[in-house]
Design a protein around this motif. Structure first.
Motif, PDB file in Angstrom:
ATOM      1  N   ALA A 292       2.575   3.416  -2.713  1.00 58.84           N
ATOM      2  CA  ALA A 292       3.023   4.747  -2.237  1.00 58.84           C
ATOM      3  C   ALA A 292       4.469   5.193  -2.350  1.00 58.84           C
ATOM      4  O   ALA A 292       5.019   3.449  -1.845  1.00 58.84           O
ATOM      5  CB  ALA A 292       2.811   5.216  -0.691  1.00 58.84           C
ATOM      6  N   VAL A 293       5.606   6.040  -2.202  1.00 64.33           N
ATOM      7  CA  VAL A 293       6.508   5.844  -2.475  1.00 64.33           C
ATOM      8  C   VAL A 293       7.353   6.498  -0.913  1.00 64.33           C
ATOM      9  O   VAL A 293       7.403   7.779  -0.608  1.00 64.33           O
ATOM     10  CB  VAL A 293       7.678   6.447  -3.198  1.00 64.33           C
ATOM     11  CG1 VAL A 293       8.931   6.167  -2.818  1.00 64.33           C
ATOM     12  CG2 VAL A 293       7.064   5.322  -4.252  1.00 64.33           C
TER      13      VAL A 293
ATOM     14  N   ALA B  45       0.924   8.089   5.127  1.00 66.04           N
ATOM     15  CA  ALA B  45       0.655   6.552   4.151  1.00 66.04           C
ATOM     16  C   ALA B  45      -0.955   6.871   3.481  1.00 66.04           C
ATOM     17  O   ALA B  45      -0.493   6.997   2.581  1.00 66.04           O
ATOM     18  CB  ALA B  45       1.529   5.681   4.172  1.00 66.04           C
ATOM     19  N   LYS B  46      -1.501   6.689   4.687  1.00 63.86           N
ATOM     20  CA  LYS B  46      -2.796   6.280   3.754  1.00 63.86           C
ATOM     21  C   LYS B  46      -3.735   7.568   3.557  1.00 63.86           C
ATOM     22  O   LYS B  46      -4.419   7.750   2.391  1.00 63.86           O
ATOM     23  CB  LYS B  46      -4.099   5.703   5.343  1.00 63.86           C
ATOM     24  CG  LYS B  46      -3.752   4.227   5.532  1.00 63.86           C
ATOM     25  CD  LYS B  46      -4.842   4.258   7.041  1.00 63.86           C
ATOM     26  CE  LYS B  46      -4.502   2.658   7.689  1.00 63.86           C
ATOM     27  NZ  LYS B  46      -5.110   2.279   8.305  1.00 63.86           N
TER      28      LYS B  46
ATOM     29  N   LEU C  38      -1.006  -1.025   1.085  1.00 68.44           N
ATOM     30  CA  LEU C  38       0.706  -0.465   1.724  1.00 68.44           C
ATOM     31  C   LEU C  38       1.091  -1.602   2.639  1.00 68.44           C
ATOM     32  O   LEU C  38       1.503  -1.810   3.418  1.00 68.44           O
ATOM     33  CB  LEU C  38       0.006   0.547   3.171  1.00 68.44           C
ATOM     34  CG  LEU C  38      -0.761   2.007   2.471  1.00 68.44           C
ATOM     35  CD1 LEU C  38      -1.183   2.702   4.329  1.00 68.44           C
ATOM     36  CD2 LEU C  38       0.263   2.592   1.835  1.00 68.44           C
ATOM     37  N   ASN C  39       1.296  -2.634   1.428  1.00 72.40           N
ATOM     38  CA  ASN C  39       2.145  -3.812   1.723  1.00 72.40           C
ATOM     39  C   ASN C  39       3.596  -3.358   1.231  1.00 72.40           C
ATOM     40  O   ASN C  39       3.588  -2.845  -0.083  1.00 72.40           O
ATOM     41  CB  ASN C  39       1.512  -5.292   1.274  1.00 72.40           C
ATOM     42  CG  ASN C  39       0.201  -5.379   1.915  1.00 72.40           C
ATOM     43  OD1 ASN C  39       0.141  -5.253   2.793  1.00 72.40           O
ATOM     44  ND2 ASN C  39      -0.469  -5.746   1.018  1.00 72.40           N
ATOM     45  N   VAL C  40       4.499  -3.960   1.162  1.00 72.20           N
ATOM     46  CA  VAL C  40       6.184  -3.629   1.068  1.00 72.20           C
ATOM     47  C   VAL C  40       6.358  -4.356  -0.196  1.00 72.20           C
ATOM     48  O   VAL C  40       5.670  -5.658  -0.283  1.00 72.20           O
ATOM     49  CB  VAL C  40       7.204  -4.680   2.085  1.00 72.20           C
ATOM     50  CG1 VAL C  40       8.746  -4.027   1.514  1.00 72.20           C
ATOM     51  CG2 VAL C  40       6.983  -3.724   3.370  1.00 72.20           C
ATOM     52  N   ARG C  41       6.641  -3.335  -1.263  1.00 72.49           N
ATOM     53  CA  ARG C  41       6.536  -4.135  -2.525  1.00 72.49           C
ATOM     54  C   ARG C  41       8.075  -4.331  -2.536  1.00 72.49           C
ATOM     55  O   ARG C  41       8.981  -5.405  -3.308  1.00 72.49           O
ATOM     56  CB  ARG C  41       5.759  -3.265  -3.591  1.00 72.49           C
ATOM     57  CG  ARG C  41       6.281  -3.844  -5.242  1.00 72.49           C
ATOM     58  CD  ARG C  41       5.974  -2.623  -5.859  1.00 72.49           C
ATOM     59  NE  ARG C  41       4.347  -2.753  -6.180  1.00 72.49           N
ATOM     60  CZ  ARG C  41       4.225  -1.402  -6.369  1.00 72.49           C
ATOM     61  NH1 ARG C  41       4.928  -0.735  -6.776  1.00 72.49           N
ATOM     62  NH2 ARG C  41       2.486  -1.218  -6.141  1.00 72.49           N
ATOM     63  N   ARG C  42       8.888  -3.286  -2.906  1.00 73.79           N
ATOM     64  CA  ARG C  42      10.472  -3.701  -2.773  1.00 73.79           C
ATOM     65  C   ARG C  42      11.017  -1.999  -1.626  1.00 73.79           C
ATOM     66  O   ARG C  42      10.634  -1.159  -0.555  1.00 73.79           O
ATOM     67  CB  ARG C  42      10.698  -2.479  -3.720  1.00 73.79           C
ATOM     68  CG  ARG C  42      12.052  -2.798  -4.266  1.00 73.79           C
ATOM     69  CD  ARG C  42      12.934  -2.743  -5.826  1.00 73.79           C
ATOM     70  NE  ARG C  42      11.777  -4.103  -6.490  1.00 73.79           N
ATOM     71  CZ  ARG C  42      11.516  -3.836  -7.653  1.00 73.79           C
ATOM     72  NH1 ARG C  42      11.508  -2.904  -8.602  1.00 73.79           N
ATOM     73  NH2 ARG C  42      10.476  -4.965  -8.281  1.00 73.79           N
TER      74      ARG C  42
END
Length: 182
Positions: A161-162, A122-123, A82-86
């Motif tokens: 996740a999106v 989200a989790k 759950l870290n920001v990818r984009r």
């Protein structure tokens, strides 16, 4: 004189042998040079193919970024931790994002949403692989339809996740007016 002539003949034979050996070595070097040139040409061809693919990939990425931005839907892409990818430009005002936030945990991001269970939802989506949809308000009075889905790769592997945030403020305002009218 005979001794000198004999030494001269031996020296000529030695020089001839050395010359023949040098010719053999020179031929081997020419052959190695031709092989190296052939390999260099192959490498240049492969390099050109890779550059073409990189250009195609960059164009596809630009197309995707433009498509995502044109939808006017705020989107956050998160990895499995759950870290920001984009993210899309529309997500910036909601999460106060900047380039340096890529890689940061969702839990560290401040946001304008009145959605205290965002991280837990989200989790849960990652755990159960079940999408989650909710309507939530924000501090500035806007309403969003929030959808949390598993991020699936082309190989159908879950890789994060999106989170999408569609502004439904106009629809909510109409809904409230209809309720008041009844």
């Amino acid at each position: 004189i005979e001794q000198l002539e004999s030494d001269l003949a031996r020296t000529r034979e030695d020089l001839e042998r050395s010359f023949q050996e040098l010719e053999v070595v020179n031929e081997e070097l020419k052959s190695s040079n031709e092989e190296a040139q052939s390999m260099n040409e192959e490498l240049q061809t492969i390099n050109n193919e890779l550059q073409t693919r990189l250009d195609d990939l960059a164009l596809a990425q630009s197309d995707m970024q433009n498509l995502l931005n044109s939808t006017d839907i705020a989107t956050l892409f998160l990895d499995n931790e759950l870290n920001v990818r984009r993210y899309t430009e529309q997500a910036v005002p909601i999460f106060h994002l900047r380039e340096s936030d890529v890689g940061r945990p969702l839990s560290d991001l401040a946001n304008t949403l009145e959605y205290p269970l965002l991280l837990e939802d989200a989790k849960e989506t990652l755990r159960s692989l079940t999408p989650c949809t909710k309507s939530v308000s924000s501090a500035d009075g806007r309403w969003f339809s929030v959808r949390i889905m598993p991020y699936r790769t082309l190989a159908n592997m879950v890789n994060g996740a999106v989170l999408t945030f569609v502004d439904i403020s106009i629809a909510k305002a109409l809904e409230f007016r209809l309720r008041e009218a009844n």
